[in-house]
Design a protein around this motif. Structure first.
Motif, mmCIF file in Angstrom:
data_model
loop_
_atom_site.group_PDB
_atom_site.id
_atom_site.type_symbol
_atom_site.label_atom_id
_atom_site.label_comp_id
_atom_site.label_asym_id
_atom_site.label_seq_id
_atom_site.Cartn_x
_atom_site.Cartn_y
_atom_site.Cartn_z
ATOM 1 N N VAL A 48 2.830 6.119 -2.467
ATOM 2 C CA VAL A 48 3.923 7.098 -2.452
ATOM 3 C C VAL A 48 4.551 7.267 -3.829
ATOM 4 N N PHE A 49 4.732 6.176 -4.567
ATOM 5 C CA PHE A 49 5.295 6.288 -5.917
ATOM 6 C C PHE A 49 4.359 7.058 -6.841
ATOM 7 N N GLY A 50 3.083 7.161 -6.468
ATOM 8 C CA GLY A 50 2.125 7.897 -7.295
ATOM 9 C C GLY A 50 2.220 9.401 -7.147
ATOM 10 N N SER A 93 15.312 10.324 -5.231
ATOM 11 C CA SER A 93 14.126 10.316 -4.368
ATOM 12 C C SER A 93 13.391 8.985 -4.470
ATOM 13 N N ASN A 94 13.375 8.382 -5.663
ATOM 14 C CA ASN A 94 12.739 7.075 -5.820
ATOM 15 C C ASN A 94 13.529 5.975 -5.113
ATOM 16 N N ILE A 95 14.849 6.123 -5.088
ATOM 17 C CA ILE A 95 15.688 5.168 -4.353
ATOM 18 C C ILE A 95 15.354 5.238 -2.862
ATOM 19 N N MET A 96 15.148 6.447 -2.351
ATOM 20 C CA MET A 96 14.826 6.589 -0.931
ATOM 21 C C MET A 96 13.477 5.970 -0.592
ATOM 22 N N VAL A 97 12.537 5.993 -1.525
ATOM 23 C CA VAL A 97 11.254 5.332 -1.265
ATOM 24 C C VAL A 97 11.483 3.837 -1.032
ATOM 25 N N LEU A 133 0.816 -1.210 0.000
ATOM 26 C CA LEU A 133 0.000 0.000 0.000
ATOM 27 C C LEU A 133 0.852 1.263 0.000
ATOM 28 N N VAL A 134 1.881 1.286 0.842
ATOM 29 C CA VAL A 134 2.750 2.459 0.910
ATOM 30 C C VAL A 134 3.457 2.679 -0.426
ATOM 31 N N GLY A 135 3.988 1.615 -1.011
ATOM 32 C CA GLY A 135 4.679 1.730 -2.294
ATOM 33 C C GLY A 135 3.773 2.254 -3.393
#
Length: 456
Positions: free
Chosen positions: A200-202, A390-394, A195-197
């Protein structure tokens, strides 16, 4: 190694005693005076602009609606601590701690208002055309010296790092809570990661769409359950309110779940509860609000007052009254104070239904918090190192969920409060240095009929 960890713990306890309370509460009091006690003077107007216009189409520029921005910020502030933190404050500070929680919340409105005003004032567009902002931008662009840039980097870097243990501890709370109704850890952890992924990626639009549906539901679920308990024990309500006001100024003897507390303890625990519950002065709220559609920074900052009302004056107060009117504060030992709301729900609604409401509430609160603080971390990484990083940090934040589910966070947890201080200090310095700009924007808004029309 044990000596080093103990030193970190001792330093953290000292730092989050008088020093941080002076910085947060003292800074907020300074802003309250400088802004002419606006949060009291214009409180009815702020409520009309928020509660009264919750679904009205806004004017101006931005990426998401003002209400979506507020629910995104609330998703971070309304957390498990609203349920378990308040009874702990009552246990160690007495019922009077609730009074000081209210007072600090109202004073802290000035800090939250100021940081949102500055967040909108100095926001920018990112590579994807979305509005972004927060302390990292108003520190860098508002303070015209090397100090501003240094403060922005310190804030941004340490917030990006602090979110790792913060997410891990939230995930740990979720699996412990779910375990009470026999949900396996791997199920809870997997659900959180997915759910978080996805959310947040959205980006901020998907987060805002998610939180504007989740936050009202989760808050109402808990509040309605709490109101039922208060109504059933309505004869105890006058006594409960009396305890809050009486022991704000007089000591209370040890009894049942209360360890016994003087006035200093009531102020200390109530102040800490007020500070932690609404994140005023922490600099996180303007990260969400900076994306909002608005015609003036002050109009959007009214939602900061709205958040404090919902988070502290409503949700935390409901928890406090549940604990006091049900009498569980006289039954549950102080060292188990966090369980008081669950016990109150179970007394009335039974172990399954009562425990289920509290469990579901905590799980939803944790989910919403993780989603929003992961986005906060993502924006810090983007500010410092660009969109790709920033995507790596997610991904790092998703791994932090796994760490929280299966352990391995104890060492990081000891640094959590110290890391939090490294975020608050540069933000509060910025608010004080830029307070003249906040005052000017406030005066501009309330002196111009284009923006301020009290008759509407």
């Amino acid at each position: 190694m044990e000596g080093f960890v103990n030193a970190i713990i001792n330093f953290s306890n000292w730092l989050w005693g008088i020093p941080m309370l002076v910085i947060l509460v003292g800074g907020s009091l300074f802003l309250t005076i400088k802004l002419g006690f606006f949060q009291f003077k214009y409180f009815p107007y702020a409520m009309r602009e928020t509660f009264g216009k919750m679904f009205k189409k806004p004017e101006g520029e931005g990426t998401i609606s003002p209400f979506q921005a507020a629910t995104a910020a609330l998703a971070s502030t309304i957390g498990a601590s609203n349920i378990v933190g308040v009874p702990v404050a009552i246990a160690f500070g007495g019922p009077g701690a609730v009074f000081w929680m209210w007072i600090v919340a109202l004073i802290a409105s000035a800090a939250k208002f100021s940081e949102i005003v500055l967040g909108i004032r100095y926001r920018e567009k990112n590579e994807e055309g979305e509005y972004v902002g927060g302390p990292m931008y108003f520190l860098k662009n508002g303070i015209k010296s090397g100090l501003g840039k240094a403060l922005s980097v310190i804030f941004s870097f340490f917030l990006m790092i602090e979110i790792i243990p913060s997410i891990a501890t939230q995930a740990a709370s979720a699996v412990q809570t779910a375990g009470t109704i026999n949900i396996p850890n791997w199920v809870t952890g997997s659900l959180l990661v997915v759910l978080v992924g996805l959310v947040v990626f959205g980006g901020i639009k998907r987060i805002a769409s998610f939180t504007e549906k989740l936050v009202p539901f989760m808050a109402l679920l808990y509040i309605i359950g709490g109101i039922i308990i208060i109504i059933v024990n309505i004869t105890e309500l006058p006594r409960a309110i009396g305890l809050i006001f009486k022991h704000a100024f007089t000591p209370i003897a040890a009894t049942g779940g209360i360890a016994g507390a003087g006035i200093a303890q009531a102020i200390r625990w109530g102040t800490a509860r007020g500070v932690y519950s609404n994140e005023a002065g922490m600099g996180t709220a303007p990260i969400a609000h900076s994306s909002a559609v608005t015609d003036h920074p002050v109009r959007q900052a009214m939602w900061g007052i709205f958040e404090i009302v919902v988070d502290t004056l409503i949700v935390c107060t409901v928890t406090a009254l549940i604990v006091l009117v049900s009498g569980v504060y006289e039954l549950v030992p102080a060292d188990q104070a966090a369980s008081m709301p669950a016990v109150a729900f179970q007394q009335l609604l039974g172990n399954n239904l009562g425990g289920g409401i509290v469990t579901v509430s905590i799980l939803l609160f944790v989910l919403s918090t993780i989603i929003v603080i992961a986005y906060y971390g993502k924006t810090q990484a983007e500010f410092l190192f660009g969109a790709t990083f920033s995507n790596i940090m997610v991904i790092v934040y998703l791994i932090a969920i796994v760490l929280g589910v299966y352990g391995g966070i104890e060492f990081l947890y000891n640094f959590l409060d110290i890391l939090l201080a490294t975020i608050i200090i540069p933000n509060m310095i910025g608010l004080l240095l830029l307070s003249n700009e906040v005052k000017d924007l406030k005066n501009e808004f309330f002196s111009n009929s284009k923006y301020y029309n009290p008759a509407k």
